[in-house]
Motif scaffolding. Structure first.
Motif, PDB file in Angstrom:
ATOM      1  N   PHE A  77      -8.484   1.723  -8.012  1.00 59.49           N
ATOM      2  CA  PHE A  77      -9.203   1.709  -6.735  1.00 59.49           C
ATOM      3  C   PHE A  77      -8.923   2.964  -5.896  1.00 59.49           C
ATOM      4  CE2 PHE A  77      -8.614  -3.164  -6.964  1.00 59.49           C
ATOM      5  CZ  PHE A  77      -9.620  -3.256  -7.903  1.00 59.49           C
ATOM      6  N   HIS A 124     -15.646   0.921 -10.487  1.00 58.78           N
ATOM      7  CA  HIS A 124     -15.322   0.900  -9.060  1.00 58.78           C
ATOM      8  C   HIS A 124     -15.927   2.108  -8.348  1.00 58.78           C
ATOM      9  CE1 HIS A 124     -12.584   1.434  -5.515  1.00 58.78           C
ATOM     10  NE2 HIS A 124     -12.769   0.135  -5.444  1.00 58.78           N
ATOM     11  N   ALA A 145     -14.513  -4.088  -5.990  1.00 57.80           N
ATOM     12  CA  ALA A 145     -13.442  -4.667  -6.800  1.00 57.80           C
ATOM     13  C   ALA A 145     -13.964  -5.826  -7.638  1.00 57.80           C
ATOM     14  CB  ALA A 145     -12.306  -5.146  -5.901  1.00 57.80           C
ATOM     15  N   LEU A 202      -6.208  -4.545  -4.646  1.00 61.67           N
ATOM     16  CA  LEU A 202      -7.075  -4.091  -3.559  1.00 61.67           C
ATOM     17  C   LEU A 202      -6.307  -4.034  -2.240  1.00 61.67           C
ATOM     18  CD1 LEU A 202      -9.873  -3.263  -2.607  1.00 61.67           C
ATOM     19  CD2 LEU A 202     -10.421  -5.697  -2.303  1.00 61.67           C
TER      20      LEU A 202
END
Length: 454
Positions: A77, A124, A145, A202
């Motif tokens: 991420f 992502h 996500a 996340l």
């Protein structure tokens, strides 16, 4: 895996080369996607240290890995795909491997993780997650996500399913849907824990980009560590359950060598019936326990009766018919067995009420006992004993059909017939017969569907 088939080695080589390709483009070449090398180093060191701790003697968790996937997903991420994939590499290559071939296992572990992280980061990025994380846009970050985590899970499922298929052989003949079904179940089992890991990753990424910085992001690992520790305790407890069952079964096998392996086969047949009936995984496991432990009460029966050649006298048969009650007494204090305990007590009841120990009929007989009764009779008929000759599988199935509705529940019989029709069955001759070369007696008469002294 010590004797890894050539096709499996090719699979590992392809996965490893694909992982290298993911790492080859220099991180940061994507326009507008800069790479923070100190973040790569910190996350890689954190992942390797956490996984090393999970396998250390201090913790000693019976776990195959993947404990700290949140760190890898946080990297997916936060970083460009190649840089995110690099985070998994040091830990995967440097962590110890217990089983051989060690080098192949290290390459496999590294390749699968690199590929999974790279794909998750790509998805992502394509979903606009990098901008959402940078702006602390929680709804947008959740959507991105939500696309990346299933992609991560799918890659792991496909790779793991492939290596399992290549090391265990082709799917059973006549069941073309076996492999897709198994892979689908593997995907669903992995998706729930990986979703939790994805949410934790996340949170790490959002805190990392927040004014609080990486230190706050690392604090996310504390509750994850607590939940992981609780999960580890569950695994230890489950391992203890399995050890308890193995000890009981080994005791029965030692006492009655002619039925060695019978308990495991009845457990397998019970599991086949349960799956055919569409029972959930938890009940399938309980019924496997029921099949494995159904004869544990024979520990209380004299060995000379269990191995006697020829028919039993009425008094001897009454003694043997006490073994379900003996078995129930032995296992009734083991709470994790659940309805398996009822199967141990009632697996010799018959649908028409002529069974023992209580003469229950029809729906009075617990469902678990009706499953085990069919599995037990089938394996008894297809196994050679000291007092009966094995019947061919088709003959045994026909005998079960003949006795359905009187001795056995027709639903359970039909489920076993369908399951064996797809997966097949490999009956076994006991080790004692093979060593002694003794010629067993004739098959039991048709009036006795068990074909054995069950």
């Amino acid at each position: 895996m010590e004797a890894l088939p050539a096709r499996a080695r090719v699979h590992v080589a392809c996965v490893t080369l694909s992982g290298l390709v993911c790492l080859l483009p220099p991180p940061g070449v994507l326009p507008g996607v800069p790479t923070s090398w100190w973040a790569v180093a910190l996350l890689a060191a954190l992942y390797a240290a956490c996984e090393h701790l999970a396998r250390s003697r201090l913790v000693a968790v019976p776990h195959a890995g993947g404990t700290f996937h949140p760190v890898l997903l946080a990297a997916a991420f936060l970083l460009p795909p190649s840089a995110a994939a690099l985070v998994a590499l040091p830990g995967a290559l440097l962590l110890p491997v217990e089983r051989r071939p060690r080098s192949v296992r290290r390459l496999w572990r590294a390749g699968r993780l690199v590929l999974a992280v790279w794909v998750a980061s790509r998805v992502h990025l394509a979903a606009g997650g990098r901008e959402a994380v940078a702006d602390c846009d929680v709804p947008g970050a959740l959507l991105a996500a939500g696309a990346a985590v299933p992609a991560f899970c799918l890659v792991l499922t496909l790779l793991d399913g492939g290596i399992l298929a290549l090391t265990s052989g082709a799917p059973p003949r006549g069941r073309r849907s076996a492999a897709p079904d198994a892979w689908w179940r593997l995907f669903l089992r992995s998706l729930v824990p990986l979703t939790v890991h994805g949410l934790a990753g996340l949170m790490m990424a959002l805190l990392w980009r927040s004014p609080y910085g990486p230190v706050a992001a690392l604090l996310v690992l504390l509750p994850m560590g607590v939940s992981w520790w609780a999960f580890a305790q569950y695994h230890r407890e489950r391992a203890a359950h399995q050890a308890t069952i193995r000890a009981l079964v080994q005791a029965v096998d030692i006492k009655d060598g002619y039925t060695r392996g019978h308990s495991e086969r009845v457990g397998r047949a019970s599991m086949m019936i349960a799956r055919e009936l569409g029972m959930d995984d938890e009940r399938v496991e309980v019924l496997r326990f029921a099949g494995i432990l159904h004869d544990v009460g024979k520990l209380g029966v004299p060995t000379r009766l269990l191995t006697k050649n020829g028919p039993l006298t009425p008094e001897e048969r009454r003694v043997i018919e006490l073994h379900p009650e003996y078995g129930h007494e032995m296992v009734r204090g083991i709470s994790f067995l659940g309805e398996a305990r009822a199967a141990v007590l009632h697996h010799h009841e018959r649908l028409d009420g002529s069974g023992y120990p209580y003469g229950l009929a029809g729906g009075q007989i617990p469902e678990s006992a009706r499953v085990v009764a069919v599995a037990d009779a089938f394996d008894a008929m297809t196994s050679t004993r000291s007092y009966s000759r094995a019947r061919p599988v088709p003959v045994a199935l026909e005998e079960l059909r003949r006795c359905a509705g009187t001795h056995f529940d027709p639903r359970m019989v039909g489920a076993l017939v369908r399951a064996i029709g797809r997966a097949g069955w490999h009956p076994a001759v006991t080790a004692d017969d093979a060593r002694s070369g003794a010629v067993p007696g004739p098959a039991a008469p048709a009036g006795d569907p068990s074909g054995a002294r069950r």
